[in-house]
Design a protein around this motif. Structure first.
Motif, mmCIF file in Angstrom:
data_model
loop_
_atom_site.group_PDB
_atom_site.id
_atom_site.type_symbol
_atom_site.label_atom_id
_atom_site.label_comp_id
_atom_site.label_asym_id
_atom_site.label_seq_id
_atom_site.Cartn_x
_atom_site.Cartn_y
_atom_site.Cartn_z
ATOM 1 N N PRO A 14 0.800 -1.232 0.000
ATOM 2 C CA PRO A 14 0.000 0.000 0.000
ATOM 3 C C PRO A 14 0.833 1.283 0.000
ATOM 4 O O PRO A 14 0.451 2.259 -0.655
ATOM 5 N N ALA A 15 1.961 1.298 0.691
ATOM 6 C CA ALA A 15 2.801 2.506 0.722
ATOM 7 C C ALA A 15 3.306 2.859 -0.671
ATOM 8 O O ALA A 15 3.365 4.034 -1.048
ATOM 9 N N ARG A 16 3.653 1.854 -1.442
ATOM 10 C CA ARG A 16 4.150 2.097 -2.809
ATOM 11 C C ARG A 16 3.030 2.599 -3.716
ATOM 12 O O ARG A 16 3.228 3.489 -4.539
ATOM 13 N N VAL A 17 1.850 2.033 -3.578
ATOM 14 C CA VAL A 17 0.702 2.501 -4.369
ATOM 15 C C VAL A 17 0.384 3.941 -3.983
ATOM 16 O O VAL A 17 0.136 4.787 -4.852
ATOM 17 N N TRP A 18 0.417 4.245 -2.700
ATOM 18 C CA TRP A 18 0.141 5.614 -2.241
ATOM 19 C C TRP A 18 1.133 6.596 -2.869
ATOM 20 O O TRP A 18 0.737 7.649 -3.358
ATOM 21 N N ARG A 19 2.410 6.239 -2.842
ATOM 22 C CA ARG A 19 3.417 7.098 -3.479
ATOM 23 C C ARG A 19 3.079 7.318 -4.948
ATOM 24 O O ARG A 19 3.208 8.422 -5.477
ATOM 25 N N ALA A 20 2.666 6.252 -5.614
ATOM 26 C CA ALA A 20 2.373 6.342 -7.045
ATOM 27 C C ALA A 20 1.230 7.299 -7.342
ATOM 28 O O ALA A 20 1.265 8.011 -8.341
ATOM 29 N N ILE A 21 0.210 7.339 -6.482
ATOM 30 C CA ILE A 21 -0.932 8.221 -6.786
ATOM 31 C C ILE A 21 -0.763 9.633 -6.229
ATOM 32 O O ILE A 21 -1.561 10.508 -6.538
ATOM 33 N N THR A 22 0.308 9.854 -5.445
ATOM 34 C CA THR A 22 0.493 11.186 -4.848
ATOM 35 C C THR A 22 1.782 11.886 -5.253
ATOM 36 O O THR A 22 2.008 13.025 -4.842
ATOM 37 N N GLU A 23 2.624 11.240 -6.041
ATOM 38 C CA GLU A 23 3.878 11.876 -6.460
ATOM 39 C C GLU A 23 3.850 12.170 -7.957
ATOM 40 O O GLU A 23 3.556 11.279 -8.766
ATOM 41 N N PRO A 24 4.172 13.408 -8.339
ATOM 42 C CA PRO A 24 4.088 13.819 -9.742
ATOM 43 C C PRO A 24 4.869 12.937 -10.717
ATOM 44 O O PRO A 24 4.381 12.657 -11.812
ATOM 45 N N ALA A 25 6.056 12.500 -10.337
ATOM 46 C CA ALA A 25 6.862 11.678 -11.248
ATOM 47 C C ALA A 25 6.154 10.362 -11.576
ATOM 48 O O ALA A 25 6.271 9.853 -12.693
ATOM 49 N N PHE A 26 5.421 9.830 -10.605
ATOM 50 C CA PHE A 26 4.667 8.600 -10.847
ATOM 51 C C PHE A 26 3.417 8.877 -11.670
ATOM 52 O O PHE A 26 3.150 8.189 -12.652
ATOM 53 N N THR A 27 2.615 9.871 -11.257
ATOM 54 C CA THR A 27 1.332 10.076 -11.945
ATOM 55 C C THR A 27 1.525 10.400 -13.418
ATOM 56 O O THR A 27 0.718 9.978 -14.247
ATOM 57 N N ARG A 28 2.582 11.113 -13.734
ATOM 58 C CA ARG A 28 2.824 11.447 -15.142
ATOM 59 C C ARG A 28 2.964 10.173 -15.988
ATOM 60 O O ARG A 28 2.622 10.155 -17.158
ATOM 61 N N ARG A 29 3.385 9.077 -15.368
ATOM 62 C CA ARG A 29 3.612 7.830 -16.101
ATOM 63 C C ARG A 29 2.346 7.009 -16.327
ATOM 64 O O ARG A 29 2.310 6.154 -17.197
ATOM 65 N N PHE A 30 1.297 7.245 -15.543
ATOM 66 C CA PHE A 30 0.096 6.433 -15.737
ATOM 67 C C PHE A 30 -1.193 7.241 -15.833
ATOM 68 O O PHE A 30 -2.210 6.740 -16.293
ATOM 69 N N TYR A 31 -1.201 8.501 -15.417
ATOM 70 C CA TYR A 31 -2.415 9.314 -15.349
ATOM 71 C C TYR A 31 -2.479 10.269 -16.551
ATOM 72 O O TYR A 31 -2.376 11.471 -16.414
ATOM 73 N N LEU A 32 -2.576 9.674 -17.728
ATOM 74 C CA LEU A 32 -2.731 10.430 -18.974
ATOM 75 C C LEU A 32 -1.626 11.452 -19.198
ATOM 76 O O LEU A 32 -1.840 12.494 -19.814
ATOM 77 N N GLY A 33 -0.434 11.192 -18.673
ATOM 78 C CA GLY A 33 0.690 12.106 -18.833
ATOM 79 C C GLY A 33 0.645 13.312 -17.911
ATOM 80 O O GLY A 33 1.438 14.239 -18.066
ATOM 81 N N LEU A 34 -0.247 13.304 -16.925
ATOM 82 C CA LEU A 34 -0.421 14.451 -16.030
ATOM 83 C C LEU A 34 0.299 14.230 -14.701
ATOM 84 O O LEU A 34 0.291 13.133 -14.155
ATOM 85 N N ALA A 35 0.904 15.294 -14.194
ATOM 86 C CA ALA A 35 1.599 15.255 -12.902
ATOM 87 C C ALA A 35 0.708 15.874 -11.837
ATOM 88 O O ALA A 35 0.214 16.990 -12.002
ATOM 89 N N VAL A 36 0.513 15.160 -10.728
ATOM 90 C CA VAL A 36 -0.331 15.655 -9.640
ATOM 91 C C VAL A 36 0.442 16.662 -8.797
ATOM 92 O O VAL A 36 1.659 16.571 -8.644
#
Length: 143
Positions: A14-36
């Motif tokens: 869960p900690a890794r998934v949380w990082r993925a949905i809350t860190e810009p470098a991660f979201t840009r890779r899976f969230y339609l190219g967008l950084a949170v």
């Protein structure tokens, strides 16, 4: 209002998934190219920014509820300035299933009563890409 939920299991804690949905470098890779961008506290703005283009803030809203590592609820707006209205609420829920495996659910409570298959499919694709990014890195040497 209509509600749609996508769920799947991801080989990550869960900690890794949380990082993925809350860190810009991660979201840009899976969230339609967008950084949170957010402080991830209730009431704080949340913005998903494009890397380039005429409109840098593609999606924006406010954080409604946070339980770090487990739950993130935020809304998204349509429109700009005084014209903006809440369009939907997104709920990310992360549940540990067993060591190294968790269930991730993404629920969209959409104010538009009419189904929009393309938009509904986009949430499913985002979740699927999250799984792909996290699991591909799991098996990459040095991760």
């Amino acid at each position: 209002m209509r509600t749609s939920t996508c769920s799947l299991y991801i080989a990550a804690d869960p900690a890794r998934v949380w990082r993925a949905i809350t860190e810009p470098a991660f979201t840009r890779r899976f969230y339609l190219g967008l950084a949170v961008d957010s402080q991830f506290v209730p009431g704080a703005p949340i913005v998903y920014r494009a890397a380039a283009g005429p409109v840098p803030d593609v999606l924006h809203g406010h954080i409604v509820h946070v339980e770090e590592g487990r739950l993130l609820v935020h809304n998204l707006y349509t429109g700009i300035g005084a014209e903006q209205e809440v369009h939907c609420w997104l709920t990310w829920e992360i549940t540990a299933a067993e060591p190294g495996l968790c269930r991730v659910s993404l629920t969209c409570d959409d104010l538009d009563r009419e189904p929009d298959p393309e938009r509904d499919d986009a949430w499913s694709r985002i979740l699927s890409r999250l799984k792909s990014v996290l699991e591909a890195e799991r098996f990459t040497p040095g991760s």
